[in-house]
Design a protein around this motif. Sequence first.
Motif, PDB file in Angstrom:
ATOM      1  N   ARG A 254      44.489  37.428  32.022  1.00  0.00           N
ATOM      2  CA  ARG A 254      44.908  36.612  33.133  1.00  0.00           C
ATOM      3  C   ARG A 254      45.635  37.395  34.185  1.00  0.00           C
ATOM      4  O   ARG A 254      45.451  37.049  35.325  1.00  0.00           O
TER       5      ARG A 254
ATOM      6  N   SER B 161      42.747  39.011  36.202  1.00  0.00           N
ATOM      7  CA  SER B 161      42.130  38.231  36.997  1.00  0.00           C
ATOM      8  C   SER B 161      42.954  37.952  38.149  1.00  0.00           C
ATOM      9  O   SER B 161      42.676  37.747  39.405  1.00  0.00           O
TER      10      SER B 161
ATOM     11  N   LEU C  98      39.542  29.333  39.005  1.00  0.00           N
ATOM     12  CA  LEU C  98      38.856  30.269  38.049  1.00  0.00           C
ATOM     13  C   LEU C  98      39.232  29.958  36.592  1.00  0.00           C
ATOM     14  O   LEU C  98      38.494  29.968  35.549  1.00  0.00           O
TER      15      LEU C  98
END
Length: 85
Positions: free
Chosen positions: A23, A26, A81
Motif C-alpha cells: 500500500r 502504490s 486502485l
Amino acid sequence: MIAAADRFGPFADGLDPAERLARLRSMRAIVNLTTGPRGETLARALHRAERDPVHLPAAVAALDALAALDRRHVLASFARLHRTD
C-alpha cells in the motif's frame, strides 16, 4: 500516533507487513504520477515508512500538508486502485 480519522490505506491498524508495504508503494507511485515535484516531501516520507513503520506519522503529516487538489487526486486514485468490487 496516528489519529483515528487517518487510519486508512497504508496507515490502517493491524495490516500484515507485506500488505502495508504494498500500500505504501502504490501510494508513493500515485503521488509521483499525480503531483510530480509538488509531492516530493510526501514521496520521501512514504519511502522512509516502507523501511520503518515508525515513519508512518510523518507520512500522514506530509499527506495532510499537500495542497487540497493534490491531496484529493492522491486519495481518489488510491481508493480507486484498492476498491474491492
